[in-house]
Design a protein around this motif. Sequence first.
Motif, PDB file in Angstrom:
ATOM      1  N   VAL A  91       0.850  -1.205   0.000  1.00 41.42           N
ATOM      2  CA  VAL A  91       0.000   0.000   0.000  1.00 41.42           C
ATOM      3  C   VAL A  91       0.878   1.244   0.000  1.00 41.42           C
ATOM      4  CG1 VAL A  91      -1.714   1.320   1.287  1.00 41.42           C
ATOM      5  CG2 VAL A  91      -1.927  -1.166   1.133  1.00 41.42           C
ATOM      6  N   ALA A  92       1.949   1.232   0.812  1.00 35.46           N
ATOM      7  CA  ALA A  92       2.868   2.375   0.858  1.00 35.46           C
ATOM      8  C   ALA A  92       3.494   2.615  -0.513  1.00 35.46           C
ATOM      9  CB  ALA A  92       3.955   2.134   1.903  1.00 35.46           C
ATOM     10  N   ASP A  93       3.885   1.535  -1.200  1.00 31.95           N
ATOM     11  CA  ASP A  93       4.456   1.661  -2.550  1.00 31.95           C
ATOM     12  C   ASP A  93       3.424   2.200  -3.536  1.00 31.95           C
ATOM     13  OD1 ASP A  93       7.010   0.935  -2.024  1.00 31.95           O
ATOM     14  OD2 ASP A  93       6.902  -1.055  -2.905  1.00 31.95           O
ATOM     15  N   GLY A  94       2.179   1.732  -3.391  1.00 27.93           N
ATOM     16  CA  GLY A  94       1.122   2.221  -4.272  1.00 27.93           C
ATOM     17  C   GLY A  94       0.885   3.712  -4.098  1.00 27.93           C
ATOM     18  N   ILE A 151       0.537   4.383   6.062  1.00 26.89           N
ATOM     19  CA  ILE A 151       0.641   5.835   6.275  1.00 26.89           C
ATOM     20  C   ILE A 151       1.760   6.140   7.263  1.00 26.89           C
ATOM     21  CG2 ILE A 151      -0.533   7.873   7.204  1.00 26.89           C
ATOM     22  CD1 ILE A 151      -1.572   7.081   4.480  1.00 26.89           C
ATOM     23  N   ARG A 152       1.860   5.319   8.321  1.00 28.70           N
ATOM     24  CA  ARG A 152       2.936   5.520   9.307  1.00 28.70           C
ATOM     25  C   ARG A 152       4.310   5.364   8.652  1.00 28.70           C
ATOM     26  NH1 ARG A 152      -0.515   2.815  13.126  1.00 28.70           N
ATOM     27  NH2 ARG A 152       0.459   0.809  12.605  1.00 28.70           N
ATOM     28  N   THR A 153       4.417   4.394   7.750  1.00 30.10           N
ATOM     29  CA  THR A 153       5.686   4.176   7.052  1.00 30.10           C
ATOM     30  C   THR A 153       6.102   5.409   6.251  1.00 30.10           C
ATOM     31  OG1 THR A 153       5.317   1.792   6.876  1.00 30.10           O
ATOM     32  CG2 THR A 153       6.862   2.778   5.299  1.00 30.10           C
ATOM     33  N   LEU A 154       5.168   5.959   5.486  1.00 31.78           N
ATOM     34  CA  LEU A 154       5.474   7.132   4.656  1.00 31.78           C
ATOM     35  C   LEU A 154       5.653   8.385   5.506  1.00 31.78           C
ATOM     36  CD1 LEU A 154       3.078   6.502   1.627  1.00 31.78           C
ATOM     37  CD2 LEU A 154       5.535   6.042   1.784  1.00 31.78           C
ATOM     38  N   THR A 155       4.978   8.439   6.635  1.00 36.56           N
ATOM     39  CA  THR A 155       5.141   9.581   7.549  1.00 36.56           C
ATOM     40  C   THR A 155       6.525   9.546   8.189  1.00 36.56           C
ATOM     41  OG1 THR A 155       2.765   9.619   8.018  1.00 36.56           O
ATOM     42  CG2 THR A 155       4.196  10.757   9.574  1.00 36.56           C
ATOM     43  N   TYR A 195      -7.248  -0.582  -2.199  1.00 33.11           N
ATOM     44  CA  TYR A 195      -6.193  -1.600  -2.167  1.00 33.11           C
ATOM     45  C   TYR A 195      -6.666  -2.941  -1.596  1.00 33.11           C
ATOM     46  CZ  TYR A 195      -3.141   2.322  -3.265  1.00 33.11           C
ATOM     47  OH  TYR A 195      -2.554   3.407  -3.873  1.00 33.11           O
ATOM     48  N   ASP A 196      -7.956  -2.986  -1.233  1.00 31.71           N
ATOM     49  CA  ASP A 196      -8.553  -4.218  -0.711  1.00 31.71           C
ATOM     50  C   ASP A 196      -7.780  -4.744   0.501  1.00 31.71           C
ATOM     51  OD1 ASP A 196     -10.394  -6.278  -0.580  1.00 31.71           O
ATOM     52  OD2 ASP A 196      -9.307  -7.567  -1.979  1.00 31.71           O
ATOM     53  N   VAL A 197      -7.558  -3.867   1.453  1.00 31.57           N
ATOM     54  CA  VAL A 197      -6.870  -4.224   2.698  1.00 31.57           C
ATOM     55  C   VAL A 197      -7.650  -3.630   3.869  1.00 31.57           C
ATOM     56  CG1 VAL A 197      -4.575  -4.345   1.636  1.00 31.57           C
ATOM     57  CG2 VAL A 197      -5.384  -2.173   2.599  1.00 31.57           C
ATOM     58  N   SER A 198      -7.276  -4.010   5.071  1.00 31.37           N
ATOM     59  CA  SER A 198      -7.936  -3.475   6.255  1.00 31.37           C
ATOM     60  C   SER A 198      -7.492  -2.049   6.531  1.00 31.37           C
ATOM     61  CB  SER A 198      -7.616  -4.341   7.473  1.00 31.37           C
ATOM     62  OG  SER A 198      -6.249  -4.206   7.824  1.00 31.37           O
ATOM     63  N   ARG A 199      -8.276  -1.357   7.335  1.00 31.07           N
ATOM     64  CA  ARG A 199      -7.905   0.015   7.702  1.00 31.07           C
ATOM     65  C   ARG A 199      -6.627   0.006   8.548  1.00 31.07           C
ATOM     66  NH1 ARG A 199     -13.341   3.200   9.520  1.00 31.07           N
ATOM     67  NH2 ARG A 199     -11.817   4.890   9.608  1.00 31.07           N
ATOM     68  N   MET A 200      -6.402  -1.051   9.312  1.00 33.80           N
ATOM     69  CA  MET A 200      -5.173  -1.156  10.105  1.00 33.80           C
ATOM     70  C   MET A 200      -3.949  -1.213   9.186  1.00 33.80           C
ATOM     71  SD  MET A 200      -4.200  -3.948  13.047  1.00 33.80           S
ATOM     72  CE  MET A 200      -5.649  -3.463  13.976  1.00 33.80           C
ATOM     73  N   THR A 201      -4.091  -1.937   8.075  1.00 30.89           N
ATOM     74  CA  THR A 201      -2.987  -2.012   7.108  1.00 30.89           C
ATOM     75  C   THR A 201      -2.731  -0.645   6.491  1.00 30.89           C
ATOM     76  OG1 THR A 201      -3.459  -4.323   6.585  1.00 30.89           O
ATOM     77  CG2 THR A 201      -2.229  -3.082   4.939  1.00 30.89           C
ATOM     78  N   VAL A 202      -3.793   0.089   6.188  1.00 27.13           N
ATOM     79  CA  VAL A 202      -3.655   1.449   5.640  1.00 27.13           C
ATOM     80  C   VAL A 202      -2.928   2.335   6.637  1.00 27.13           C
ATOM     81  CG1 VAL A 202      -4.914   3.525   4.980  1.00 27.13           C
ATOM     82  CG2 VAL A 202      -5.639   1.305   4.100  1.00 27.13           C
ATOM     83  N   ARG A 203      -3.309   2.236   7.910  1.00 31.18           N
ATOM     84  CA  ARG A 203      -2.651   3.062   8.940  1.00 31.18           C
ATOM     85  C   ARG A 203      -1.157   2.770   9.006  1.00 31.18           C
ATOM     86  NH1 ARG A 203      -6.869   1.207  12.615  1.00 31.18           N
ATOM     87  NH2 ARG A 203      -8.694   2.531  12.307  1.00 31.18           N
ATOM     88  N   GLU A 204      -0.815   1.490   8.897  1.00 38.15           N
ATOM     89  CA  GLU A 204       0.601   1.114   8.937  1.00 38.15           C
ATOM     90  C   GLU A 204       1.345   1.678   7.735  1.00 38.15           C
ATOM     91  OE1 GLU A 204       3.383  -2.928   9.110  1.00 38.15           O
ATOM     92  OE2 GLU A 204       1.222  -3.067   9.466  1.00 38.15           O
TER      93      GLU A 204
END
Length: 233
Positions: A10-13, A50-54, A39-48
Motif C-alpha cells: 500500500v505504501a508503494d502504491g 501511512i505511518r511508514t510514509l510519515t 487496495y482491498d486491505v484493512s484500515r489497520m494495514t492502511v494506517r501502517e
Amino acid sequence: MARKSLAGEVADGLLDRIVAGELPPGSVVPGELELSSRYDVSRMTVREAIRTLTAQNILRIERGRGTFVNPLERWSSLHAVLRATSEGTDASDAAVQLIELRRMLEAGACGLAAERISDQDLAALDALVDQMREARRAQDLERFVEADLAFHDVILHASGNPFVAVLFEPLSRVLAERRSETSAVPEIQEHAIAMHVAVGEALRRRDPEAARAAMDAHMQQTLDDLRTYILNR
C-alpha cells in the motif's frame, strides 16, 4: 527475497501516485476508508502504510485536518527520492539537482583521492579514458557510459573513505540512466573526455586543491552541457 507486506504494498502504491503527480505536494491523501477499498486491505494495514510514509517525511499528519503530501525536499528516504528523481514529472529539475549533489561530494572525494590514490588506480583511470575514446569512435554509447561511470567509481574508492562509496551506490542506476541520455550527444562526449583527462592529470600530480578544482570544473561543464544540449535553457 522476502515477500513485501500488505502495508508495504500500500505504501508503494501511494508513493507511485505521489511520484506520478496524482497526489502532488500539499494535496490531501484519501481517507482510510477509501484507501482500504482501493487496495482491498484493512484500515489497520492502511494506517501502517501511512505511518511508514510519515516516518520517511513523505507524508505529514495534521490533527483535525488530515494527511498531506510533503514537498520532495523534506523527504528523508533516499530510495523514495531516487524514485521521484528517475520517474517523476520534474525530471529536468531533478537532473540539475543530481549534478549539484555530485558536485558537492565528488569534488571533495577527488581532493582526498589525490593524497591517497595508488599508481594502479592512476593506470586504471588512463585505461578508462582510452576506453571512452575508443567507444566514441565506435559510436558505442553503452561502452562509453560504462567507462565514464567506472572512472568516477575508481576515484570514489581511491578517496579511502568508505562512506563516500556507500553514499553513491544507490545513485548508480539513476546516474547510468542520466549518462545514457546526455552522453548520446557527441559534443558532450568530447567535453567529458577532456574533463576526465584534466581530472586524471591533477590526481597524477597528487595535488588535492588542483584535483578538487578539476572535478568541480568537470561538474560545471556537465551542468552547462545538460542545460545547453538537453534542457535547452
